[in-house]
Scaffold this active site. Structure first.
Site, short mmCIF file in Angstrom:
data_model
loop_
_atom_site.label_atom_id
_atom_site.label_comp_id
_atom_site.label_asym_id
_atom_site.label_seq_id
_atom_site.Cartn_x
_atom_site.Cartn_y
_atom_site.Cartn_z
N CYS A 24 0.84 -1.19 0.05
CA CYS A 24 -0.18 -0.02 -0.08
C CYS A 24 0.92 1.20 0.08
O CYS A 24 2.02 1.21 -0.33
CB CYS A 24 -1.15 -0.06 1.17
N HIS A 603 16.16 -10.02 33.87
CA HIS A 603 15.22 -10.33 32.76
C HIS A 603 14.89 -11.66 32.52
O HIS A 603 15.51 -12.34 31.97
CB HIS A 603 15.53 -9.47 31.58
#
Length: 681
Positions: A24, A603
């Site tokens: 697009c 983490h």
């Protein structure tokens, strides 16, 4: 070195994984056989890629920006992609999606997805022409505002021939818009686009309009129309210039008819009789029925919105910019674009684009805020993304690069952007609303196209700077990302303060061997040991260098140096007495400030924040003071594995610039008491 085009193809699984590819105005739109293995971070790390947007049904969008057509062509020119058309059977997007749906239900709202993709694909190929025409309109509006010409948008005003010619440069696009939409819509539904074009062209002929001279006027549903008898049937004569609803409805009926005729007519004569019979049926059907229905349907939608605007321009001006941030990502804004065009044809002006400008500039302002933070924090990748998106927005009025490349990736941006939308909408509403006599893209270049230039300028400036300021103040990143930004700033400051800084030592032993500076004696081993802090592993497992972490944010040391643990246990403990700085409900990450002063990030896994806390049992909260060995979280490794995420756990010192050296200690087997990091003051 491979090109960005080939890197993109490799990142989405290679040519064999690609079923279809279109683009697009800003995005590559892939239909894939299997989108699950794609690493979004890998895609977004490719030069020129602004963002990646995974979608349902193995669809995958990659945001490129204004250069998307060139990237698309580069991909299609790759030797490995030459077989795409034959392997996909020249399928349209609709065929590809139908093939996927045949394998199982895609969701109860698949019809809605298809509807708005149909609208999108009918308009997107002509967006460049519309954008070009909008700049001609802006130029004419500017000339009118300066008094060089009369009211260029009033058909009753006769301009000099030279200016009439300039006016034709934009009128051609909008007058013949039904033909352009008919072509795209028919092609989108996998029928012959030139047949759709030809059917719509009949009602666009000057001779068709001339039939109205012999017609008798009628009033139907409040509309004054001209009706002429054709073979004893009433034919309603409209001016179909700029109409978009009739070609959309026409194509939706023509396509299944065209396919049915191909099934029942012998292939030997299909070239002659399929187009002929399609036109034989669709031309009178469009002229007598579909065309008027499309006109009335569009007018009904336009009148409904106009009624809201007539009752309260203030409410309308506030509502439109607040709705657009949610409508554009879903493609729900396409019907409003059609209504804008219809308003201009029937009313001579449009009232939607002014409030829409408040949304656009709030969107661009949020991007400017991100750009400011990325420049301040030395975030090169985000800076490049934001610059491209901001240029596309301010100069072209295109919001997709900002929206898909940045805003939808960071949830904290939307509240800031909505406040900007609200502020701009309130200003426009308080000023009585805005009109523009033509369809334009709301950018800096099209400001003169609005009737109250001062009001519009103030409103969009307020939207822009409100959103920008809020993004700067509130930030847009989570704690991990802000920690990375903080590290980059410290690193940059350190380089500026120490232009001839020596390379850091690799281990405690090497510090005793460094050269003296200005006659100072090197520290002894005992002195180094006294100044060193040892951090033990928070998990049982295998300690590996951070370079083995499958995430460049961690593996490059941007967040901090340290170690990574491949866990064999499911409990994360505090490595030393510490205060919990951050402990999100998701349980995926913990920020600790050890009593020794070392700030630590643990983490648990990579991208596990996407699990939303599933499989994580958090044992502490922010502000708690915990002891060495105290559990922080218990996680379910099976949940992480089934989601396809890595369990490797980075353990990083985030204030490493306060120390002379941070060294990870790899080991094949570590327990919660094994030293894994040495920090030297």
């Amino acid at each position: 070195m491979s090109s960005p085009a080939s890197k993109i193809v490799d990142a989405v699984g290679g040519p064999d994984n690609i079923v279809g590819l279109t683009h697009c105005a800003t995005r590559l739109r892939f239909q894939l056989r299997d989108s699950s293995p794609i690493d979004k971070a890998e895609v977004e790390a490719i030069p020129g890629v602004m963002g990646a947007v995974p979608q349902s049904g193995n669809r995958y969008q990659i945001v490129i920006g204004g250069a998307v057509a060139g990237v698309y062509n580069d991909i299609m020119d790759l030797p490995a992609m030459k077989g795409l058309s034959s392997s996909s059977g020249n399928q349209s997007d609709a065929d590809v999606k139908a093939e996927h749906r045949s394998k199982g239900p895609r969701g109860k709202f698949s019809w809605l997805d298809n509807l708005f993709e149909y609208l999108s694909d009918s308009f997107r190929p002509i967006m460049g022409a519309l954008l070009g025409a909008s700049l001609f309109i802006t130029f004419m509006a500017l000339m009118g505002s300066l008094g060089v010409i009369g009211n260029w948008a009033d058909s009753r005003v006769t301009l000099p021939p030279s200016w009439q010619f300039v006016n034709l440069a934009w009128q051609c696009v909008f007058y013949f818009l039904p033909l352009l939409v008919a072509y795209n819509a028919t092609k989108r539904l996998n029928a012959d686009p030139w047949v759709g074009f030809s059917v719509m062209a009949v009602v666009m002929l000057p001779a068709f309009t001339e039939l109205g001279k012999t017609a008798h006027p009628l009033t139907l549903g409040g509309f004054k129309v001209n009706v002429v008898d054709v073979f004893g049937l009433p034919l309603t004569i409209f001016n179909y210039g700029s109409q978009v609803f009739p070609p959309l409805i026409m194509a939706a009926i023509l396509a299944p008819l065209y396919k049915w005729l191909k099934k029942i007519i012998s292939p030997n004569v299909q070239m002659i009789f399929v187009p002929f019979l399609t036109m034989l049926i669709m031309i009178p059907l469009t002229a007598f029925l579909i065309g008027p229905i499309g006109v009335y349907a569009g007018a009904g939608l336009a009148n409904g919105l106009k009624a809201v605007n007539d009752v309260s321009p203030f409410i309308f001006a506030v509502l439109i910019p607040l709705l657009y941030p949610f409508m554009v990502p879903l493609g729900l804004h396409w019907p409003l674009n059609a209504v804008m065009l219809l308003n201009i044809q029937t009313l001579g002006y449009d009232y939607i684009q002014g409030p829409m400008g408040a949304w656009n500039f709030a969107c661009f302002g949020a991007t400017a805020g991100v750009l400011f933070l990325s420049v301040r924090d030395k975030d090169v990748t985000m800076r490049q993304t934001a610059i491209g998106a901001l240029a596309a927005g301010l100069l072209g009025g295109i919001s997709e690069p900002s929206l898909y490349g940045i805003h939808l990736r960071y949830k904290k941006i939307y509240p800031s952007m909505l406040v900007g939308c609200l502020v701009g909408g309130v200003i426009i509403g308080a000023g009585g609303g805005l009109h523009t006599p033509a369809f334009v893209f709301t950018s800096l270049l099209t400001i003169p196209a609005f009737d109250k230039i001062g009001l519009y300028s103030v409103a969009i400036a307020a939207s822009f700077f409100t959103a920008m300021a809020l993004v700067i103040v509130r930030d847009y990143r989570d704690n991990d990302e802000k920690a990375a930004a903080k590290a980059r700033r410290r690193q940059a400051s350190a380089h500026e303060a120490e232009p001839t800084a020596a390379a850091p030592a690799a281990a405690t032993e090497s510090i005793t061997e460094t050269a003296t500076v200005e006659g100072a004696e090197a520290p002894t081993a005992a002195e180094v040991a006294a100044e060193a802090v040892t951090v033990t592993s928070p998990l049982e497992g295998r300690a590996v260098p951070i370079s083995e972490i499958p995430d460049p944010v961690f593996s490059t040391g941007v967040v901090g140096d340290g170690i990574a643990i491949e866990p064999t246990s499911n409990t994360v403990v505090c490595p030393a007495d510490a205060t919990v700085v951050t402990a999100p409900d998701s349980g995926h990450a913990f920020g600790l400030k050890l009593d020794s002063g070392v700030e630590l990030l643990i983490h648990v896994g990579i991208d596990t924040v996407e699990l939303g806390g599933k499989g994580f049992d958090v044992k502490v909260k922010a502000g708690d003071h915990v002891s060495a060995g105290q559990p922080l979280v218990v996680f379910d490794p099976t949940v992480i594995d089934e989601a396809g995420y890595s369990k490797i756990t980075p353990v990083l010192v985030t204030n490493g610039f306060d120390y002379s050296n941070v060294t990870g200690i790899p080991a094949d087997d570590v327990t919660t008491g094994t030293p894994v990091i040495t920090v030297v003051k």
